[in-house]
Motif scaffolding. Structure first.
Motif, mmCIF file in Angstrom:
data_model
loop_
_atom_site.group_PDB
_atom_site.id
_atom_site.type_symbol
_atom_site.label_atom_id
_atom_site.label_comp_id
_atom_site.label_asym_id
_atom_site.label_seq_id
_atom_site.Cartn_x
_atom_site.Cartn_y
_atom_site.Cartn_z
ATOM 1 N N VAL A 139 21.317 -21.275 -20.134
ATOM 2 C CA VAL A 139 20.741 -20.737 -18.872
ATOM 3 C C VAL A 139 19.591 -21.803 -18.868
ATOM 4 N N LEU A 151 19.321 -24.572 -16.164
ATOM 5 C CA LEU A 151 18.247 -24.412 -15.153
ATOM 6 C C LEU A 151 17.197 -25.811 -15.132
ATOM 7 N N ILE A 165 25.279 -22.813 -13.208
ATOM 8 C CA ILE A 165 23.647 -22.452 -13.240
ATOM 9 C C ILE A 165 22.940 -23.944 -13.030
#
Length: 503
Positions: free
Chosen positions: A209, A213, A422
């Protein structure tokens, strides 16, 4: 005396050849990351998380800490020479530093920024050394109800402070909390939100993640939305300061440190407020003959004060991170993920369960500050050459690095699909001004908060009134309400006063 002994043991670990090399590489890489506009320390740490998964934990933490505060040093170079702040923290430096560069005083601006960063970083590290153990000692006395409310305070501060609006911050936080629930329930062992996908039974990796991100989203966003901007560079003069520059800089460094240090200690997030406050203080306190330089030729105090405030805030932000597990910026949120990646949970117990690691990390801050001073002053010409790297090649390298690192964790093609999915979500969040740090914080602290809430309700024999029956719980609730309501009350009062003045 106990703190001094612990610090000496930390130095014994930090000065081992391997750890010194990791500190040097982290500082050099952090400076390079700070110099290159658009690539912040959060992106660099997120990108390198998978690569360092097999590295010894103390060395990794020293390495990441080097990137963390090295980037704050390097950020001033582009602000002064190009008027391109790589981070919001160096926006204020650009205001006076770039004007000094245009007046042929780039060397003095770079020198006061580097030395001011060293002074503030060292003083702030002393504050971390002296006060972090006391905060941890106090926090150990807290029970599950206080721990749960402490995490709610972390959710509130991160979502309210790091976003453009509280609503956007809270939305990002809820996304993180939802993602954190995927996998097996900690207590019952039942699968939650896996939708029959075996790869999701272990939950979604925090590293995946973070890389998606920050690193992947950064590259995709730059490719999709950022146009080709022609950057003009000011001529680099010899990096030195006159006696008059020293006389004006020393008080500014001390004032900037005094303003920045408290802002890092409180879990309120961000370096923008202390740097702007420092700039305002320097302008207010400037002598008449120096005041005319502000906004025109460039005042050296306007570089010295904010740079010191910035580095003091960044360093003391490690106190809430290490002792309470509360991140106050994008980068500290990623560092929190790095700790958890090694099975270490920052919080009150950290100084007991991982004392050797913590003190080696604190000792490395002192060493890193000296390394950065040596790297920044004589080698500034080398760092400036990094600006000649073409953006397409730079971003392509980051994307390849992130992809290989993510695939290397479990050799899973599913992870790569997830990584880029993501990344696309990260692009949309950036496009519509949703902060990304609350997602990471929600993912990391969500499961811990759930476990503490269950324990607290068990202590209260099934009653949620347990949160209102303990003095520290009430203090935490008051702090949460203050974080949520005070900014609104102050804003409404300011608007009312402005309207009354206009009428």
């Amino acid at each position: 005396m106990e703190i001094l002994n612990a610090l000496m043991q930390g130095f014994a670990t930090a000065i081992s050849p391997a750890n010194l090399v990791w500190a040097l590489v982290g500082c050099a890489l952090g400076t390079a990351v700070g110099v290159l506009p658009g690539i912040g320390p959060a992106v660099a740490v997120a990108m390198l998380l998978p690569i360092t998964a097999k590295v010894e934990v103390t060395a990794s933490m020293i390495f990441f800490a080097g990137i963390y505060y090295g980037a704050m040093y390097g950020g001033s170079t582009t602000s002064i020479l190009l008027n391109t702040p790589g981070e919001t923290a160096t926006m204020v430096t650009a205001m006076e530093g770039n004007r000094m560069a245009k007046s042929g005083r780039a060397g003095a601006a770079l020198a006061t920024a580097a030395i001011g960063s060293f002074v503030a970083g060292t003083v702030a590290t002393v504050i971390v050394t002296l006060f972090a153990p006391s905060v941890a000692e106090f926090a150990v006395k807290l029970g599950p109800p206080e721990y749960f409310l402490l995490m709610v305070l972390a959710f509130t501060t991160v979502s309210a402070v790091l976003g453009q609006s509280t609503l956007r911050g809270m939305t990002a936080l809820l996304v993180g909390l939802a993602v954190g629930l995927i996998g097996l329930d900690q207590i019952s062992g039942q699968a939650r939100y896996t939708y029959g996908v075996p790869e999701l039974l272990d939950g979604i990796e925090i590293v995946l993640v973070a890389v998606g991100l920050f690193a992947v989203a950064e590259v995709l966003y730059a490719a999709m939305y950022e146009g080709r901007v022609k950057e003009s560079q000011n001529r680099l003069s010899r990096v030195h300061m006159t006696r008059r520059d020293w006389k004006r800089s020393i008080p500014a460094w001390l004032r900037g440190t005094a303003i920045g240090a408290p802002f890092g200690c409180i879990p309120a997030g961000g370096t923008e407020i202390p740097t702007f406050l420092s700039y305002a203080a320097e302008k207010k306190l400037a002598k008449d003959e120096n005041l005319a330089e502000f906004g025109h030729q460039g005042a050296i105090e306007g570089v010295a004060g904010p740079e010191a405030a910035n580095n003091a805030t960044v360093t003391t932000a490690l106190i809430p991170l290490l002792t309470l597990g509360i991140p106050t910026s994008n980068t500290t949120a990623i560092l929190l993920g790095a700790f958890q990646n090694y099975g270490i949970n920052p919080g009150p117990q950290l100084f007991t369960t991982s004392a050797a690691l913590v003190w080696a990390l604190i000792a490395s801050l002192y060493i890193g500050n000296v390394m950065l001073l040596v790297l920044n002053l004589p080698m500034v010409g080398l760092w400036v050459k990094l600006l000649k790297i073409p953006k397409p090649q730079l971003y392509a390298g980051i994307l390849i690095f992130a992809t290989v690192g993510a695939y290397g964790m479990r050799q899973s093609a599913f992870d790569l699909v997830l990584l880029y999915g993501i990344g696309v979500v990260g692009v949309l969040m950036r496009r519509f001004d949703f902060p990304t740090a609350p997602v990471v914080v929600g993912m990391i602290l969500g499961p811990l908060a759930e476990a503490q809430m269950r324990n607290a309700v068990s202590i209260g024999e099934g009653s949620f009134m347990v949160f209102l029956q303990r003095p520290m719980s009430l203090v935490m609730i008051a702090l949460i309400l203050a974080v949520l309501l005070l900014p609104r009350i102050l804003r409404a009062t300011f608007r009312r006063e402005s309207a009354a003045d206009a009428g």
